[in-house]
Design an enzyme around this catalytic site. Sequence first.
Site, PDB file in Angstrom:
ATOM      1  N   GLY A 129       0.816  -1.213   0.000  1.00  0.00           N
ATOM      2  CA  GLY A 129       0.000   0.000   0.000  1.00  0.00           C
ATOM      3  C   GLY A 129       0.849   1.261   0.000  1.00  0.00           C
ATOM      4  O   GLY A 129       0.620   2.188  -0.787  1.00  0.00           O
ATOM      5  N   CYS A 140       3.957  -8.837   2.071  1.00  0.00           N
ATOM      6  CA  CYS A 140       3.619  -9.607   0.868  1.00  0.00           C
ATOM      7  C   CYS A 140       4.865 -10.137   0.161  1.00  0.00           C
ATOM      8  O   CYS A 140       4.969 -11.323  -0.134  1.00  0.00           O
ATOM      9  CB  CYS A 140       2.795  -8.742  -0.080  1.00  0.00           C
ATOM     10  SG  CYS A 140       2.521  -9.524  -1.670  1.00  0.00           S
ATOM     11  N   CYS A 148       2.828 -13.378   0.918  1.00  0.00           N
ATOM     12  CA  CYS A 148       2.269 -13.971  -0.310  1.00  0.00           C
ATOM     13  C   CYS A 148       3.310 -14.546  -1.265  1.00  0.00           C
ATOM     14  O   CYS A 148       3.154 -15.661  -1.754  1.00  0.00           O
ATOM     15  CB  CYS A 148       1.478 -12.911  -1.073  1.00  0.00           C
ATOM     16  SG  CYS A 148       0.603 -11.731  -0.048  1.00  0.00           S
ATOM     17  N   LYS A 168       5.493 -17.421   0.122  1.00  0.00           N
ATOM     18  CA  LYS A 168       4.522 -18.495   0.388  1.00  0.00           C
ATOM     19  C   LYS A 168       4.209 -19.257  -0.898  1.00  0.00           C
ATOM     20  O   LYS A 168       4.268 -20.476  -0.949  1.00  0.00           O
ATOM     21  CB  LYS A 168       3.261 -17.896   1.008  1.00  0.00           C
ATOM     22  CG  LYS A 168       2.156 -18.842   1.388  1.00  0.00           C
ATOM     23  CD  LYS A 168       1.162 -19.123   0.294  1.00  0.00           C
ATOM     24  CE  LYS A 168       0.512 -17.957  -0.341  1.00  0.00           C
ATOM     25  NZ  LYS A 168      -0.422 -17.216   0.464  1.00  0.00           N
ATOM     26  N   GLY A 214      -6.593 -22.045  12.419  1.00  0.00           N
ATOM     27  CA  GLY A 214      -7.359 -22.711  11.358  1.00  0.00           C
ATOM     28  C   GLY A 214      -7.669 -21.751  10.235  1.00  0.00           C
ATOM     29  O   GLY A 214      -8.611 -21.943   9.470  1.00  0.00           O
ATOM     30  N   TYR A 230      -6.095 -18.869   7.048  1.00  0.00           N
ATOM     31  CA  TYR A 230      -5.297 -18.936   5.815  1.00  0.00           C
ATOM     32  C   TYR A 230      -3.877 -19.455   6.090  1.00  0.00           C
ATOM     33  O   TYR A 230      -3.401 -20.367   5.434  1.00  0.00           O
ATOM     34  CB  TYR A 230      -5.109 -17.535   5.240  1.00  0.00           C
ATOM     35  CG  TYR A 230      -6.248 -16.912   4.495  1.00  0.00           C
ATOM     36  CD1 TYR A 230      -6.295 -16.960   3.112  1.00  0.00           C
ATOM     37  CD2 TYR A 230      -7.248 -16.209   5.160  1.00  0.00           C
ATOM     38  CE1 TYR A 230      -7.309 -16.333   2.405  1.00  0.00           C
ATOM     39  CE2 TYR A 230      -8.269 -15.578   4.461  1.00  0.00           C
ATOM     40  CZ  TYR A 230      -8.297 -15.643   3.082  1.00  0.00           C
ATOM     41  OH  TYR A 230      -9.288 -15.020   2.397  1.00  0.00           O
TER      42      TYR A 230
HETATM   43  P1  NDP Z   1      -6.926 -15.751  10.160  1.00  0.00           P
HETATM   44  O1  NDP Z   1      -7.730 -14.670  10.731  1.00  0.00           O
HETATM   45  O2  NDP Z   1      -7.215 -16.247   8.788  1.00  0.00           O
HETATM   46  O3  NDP Z   1      -6.982 -17.019  11.112  1.00  0.00           O
HETATM   47  C1  NDP Z   1      -6.646 -16.940  12.466  1.00  0.00           C
HETATM   48  C2  NDP Z   1      -6.929 -18.276  13.081  1.00  0.00           C
HETATM   49  O4  NDP Z   1      -6.469 -18.289  14.420  1.00  0.00           O
HETATM   50  C3  NDP Z   1      -8.405 -18.603  13.100  1.00  0.00           C
HETATM   51  O5  NDP Z   1      -8.554 -19.956  12.790  1.00  0.00           O
HETATM   52  C4  NDP Z   1      -8.791 -18.296  14.543  1.00  0.00           C
HETATM   53  O6  NDP Z   1      -9.854 -19.080  14.998  1.00  0.00           O
HETATM   54  C5  NDP Z   1      -7.530 -18.687  15.260  1.00  0.00           C
HETATM   55  N1  NDP Z   1      -7.344 -18.011  16.541  1.00  0.00           N
HETATM   56  C6  NDP Z   1      -7.349 -16.693  16.783  1.00  0.00           C
HETATM   57  N2  NDP Z   1      -7.109 -16.430  18.067  1.00  0.00           N
HETATM   58  C7  NDP Z   1      -6.925 -17.620  18.668  1.00  0.00           C
HETATM   59  C8  NDP Z   1      -6.651 -18.015  19.994  1.00  0.00           C
HETATM   60  N3  NDP Z   1      -6.500 -17.126  20.975  1.00  0.00           N
HETATM   61  N4  NDP Z   1      -6.543 -19.334  20.265  1.00  0.00           N
HETATM   62  C9  NDP Z   1      -6.709 -20.246  19.273  1.00  0.00           C
HETATM   63  N5  NDP Z   1      -6.969 -19.935  18.021  1.00  0.00           N
HETATM   64  C10 NDP Z   1      -7.091 -18.634  17.704  1.00  0.00           C
HETATM   65  O7  NDP Z   1      -5.413 -15.279  10.331  1.00  0.00           O
HETATM   66  P2  NDP Z   1      -4.050 -15.792   9.713  1.00  0.00           P
HETATM   67  O8  NDP Z   1      -3.045 -15.529  10.770  1.00  0.00           O
HETATM   68  O9  NDP Z   1      -4.171 -17.163   9.164  1.00  0.00           O
HETATM   69  O10 NDP Z   1      -3.844 -14.780   8.508  1.00  0.00           O
HETATM   70  C11 NDP Z   1      -3.923 -13.371   8.716  1.00  0.00           C
HETATM   71  C12 NDP Z   1      -4.550 -12.691   7.539  1.00  0.00           C
HETATM   72  O11 NDP Z   1      -3.631 -12.669   6.468  1.00  0.00           O
HETATM   73  C13 NDP Z   1      -5.775 -13.413   6.981  1.00  0.00           C
HETATM   74  O12 NDP Z   1      -6.945 -12.997   7.607  1.00  0.00           O
HETATM   75  C14 NDP Z   1      -5.752 -13.031   5.529  1.00  0.00           C
HETATM   76  O13 NDP Z   1      -6.524 -11.883   5.348  1.00  0.00           O
HETATM   77  C15 NDP Z   1      -4.297 -12.752   5.234  1.00  0.00           C
HETATM   78  N6  NDP Z   1      -3.735 -13.866   4.436  1.00  0.00           N
HETATM   79  C16 NDP Z   1      -4.222 -14.085   3.199  1.00  0.00           C
HETATM   80  C17 NDP Z   1      -3.732 -15.112   2.440  1.00  0.00           C
HETATM   81  C18 NDP Z   1      -4.282 -15.349   1.075  1.00  0.00           C
HETATM   82  O14 NDP Z   1      -4.928 -14.473   0.547  1.00  0.00           O
HETATM   83  N7  NDP Z   1      -4.092 -16.519   0.503  1.00  0.00           N
HETATM   84  C19 NDP Z   1      -2.672 -15.982   2.910  1.00  0.00           C
HETATM   85  C20 NDP Z   1      -2.250 -15.679   4.257  1.00  0.00           C
HETATM   86  C21 NDP Z   1      -2.765 -14.652   4.966  1.00  0.00           C
HETATM   87  P3  NDP Z   1     -11.401 -18.715  14.691  1.00  0.00           P
HETATM   88  O15 NDP Z   1     -11.616 -19.073  13.264  1.00  0.00           O
HETATM   89  O16 NDP Z   1     -12.127 -19.599  15.620  1.00  0.00           O
HETATM   90  O17 NDP Z   1     -11.561 -17.275  14.995  1.00  0.00           O
END
Ligand code: NDP
Length: 463
Positions: free
Chosen positions: A16, A43, A48, A51, A178, A180
């Site tokens: 950005g 990124c 990205c 990755k 769980g 991305y």
């Molecule tokens: P996400 O928000 O996708 O996932 C976070 C995960 O952690 C969820 O499963 C969440 O559970 C879990 N979680 C959060 N807090 C806790 C906790 N205290 N204890 C246990 N589990 C927990 O984040 P990521 O870190 O995977 O990625 C960050 C962001 O980066 C994404 O939201 C996405 O926008 C971006 N990204 C995009 C990609 C792509 O476009 N291909 C690739 C990688 C990242 P719950 O679901 O229950 O809330």
Amino acid sequence: MTSFDYDLFVIGGGSGGVRAGRLAAGMGKKVAIAEEFRYGGTCVIRGCVPKKLYVYASQFAEHFEDAEGFGWSVGERAFDWKKLVAAKEKEITRLEGLYQKGLANAGAEILNTRAELTGQNSIRLVATGKTVTAERIVIAVGGHPTPHEALPGHELCITSNQAFDLPELPKSIVIAGGGYIAVEFANIFHGLGVETTLIYRGKEILSRFDQDMRRGLHAAMEQKGIRILCEDLLQSIARTADGRLAAETMKHGTLTVDQVMLALGRVPNTRGLGLEAAGIAINERGAIVVDAFSRTSAPGIYALGDVTDRVQLTPVAIHEAMCFIETEYKHNPVSPDHDLIATAVFSQPEIGTVGLSEEDAAKKYDELEVYRAEFRPMKATLSGRSEKTIMKLIVTAADRKVVGVHILGHEAGEMAQLLGITLKAGCTKDDFDRTMAVHPTAAEELVTMYAPSYRVKNGERVG
Ligand code: NDP
């Protein structure tokens, strides 16, 4: 004549920030951009781009196996982690150079320093201690993986920041989360031969996605040999006598592994940025609060990308930067459009998606038609690999509008990009029906599902 040192000062050299700085400088504005780590941001440097390169690397084991069904004999295979890390490093360094070159060619001043706000128009350059002023400031400092400090032993864990550059490929890993990142890295590490366990607190991985995609991917990952523990949590991490890690779980006992990776979401990089000095409001998650035009609560200061925690995706940050330029420098107010963002999870198989999941669409519309196909991809017929592609169209019964498309399968991300255009254009199921198929492809299924598989009325599946 402006009395400021710069027309625009950009804090943060990621997707950005670089776009905003380059475009403004290209228009003749006096621009400086400061980055404390490496140009390209998350990124390019540790997100990205590396990755996707690692996803490619991790797919070769299956390619070699599949080749036999097509008459090939593949000899002895060996994987060299250090070679991959070095090749990745070379490529991201090249891209980092291109980012800097783009800025320099446009006439922006590139500063390799952390920058912090000291007032509404003033910024301190930490490397030199010098303070500069700017008429407008863009904050595009991104975010970082949550360290999950509440977890005893969290300091022994890695996040995606370290995962790309581990000195050795671990033999075994537990990945918590769980979303991305957890899902993508579980597939990467497994594909590279690492014994991989995913531990997730919810009932099913990828909570914000369509149920069919979630279940389908879960089954495909388990079939490959990735262990998935749902409705479980890490309780503590401790170093064992032999230097490994003991991950205590709530329900599945102790997992003794070489690495534990936390992928529990990302938090905005707002700490210590001097936001109070400039009068910039943040929300309870520490993200900068902005209006529809990315304006913060301080006049002349804008924020875009992950630091605002709107949608954490590279193309979104770039789009927000371009809207900022249109609005502020081209007298054409444009607010970022965050509706119908196509996205992909680079799992194996991939998920490509745009629009509403069946569950969300059912909450919004009285009646839906759901078109669903599940089939074995053509390549699997000779490779012998047992895998399934799932495709789903969510259509409103009232006006036949396609409000969601979800794909689990090879190249689903590529398909999602094109489907994003059709949904943005407001295409109906009739538009899909009168589109000729491209044969033989997997994507042709999207235009040949003529009868609904079932309907959803008032939230209930019928017929
Ligand atoms: P996400 O928000 O996708 O996932 C976070 C995960 O952690 C969820 O499963 C969440 O559970 C879990 N979680 C959060 N807090 C806790 C906790 N205290 N204890 C246990 N589990 C927990 O984040 P990521 O870190 O995977 O990625 C960050 C962001 O980066 C994404 O939201 C996405 O926008 C971006 N990204 C995009 C990609 C792509 O476009 N291909 C690739 C990688 C990242 P719950 O679901 O229950 O809330």
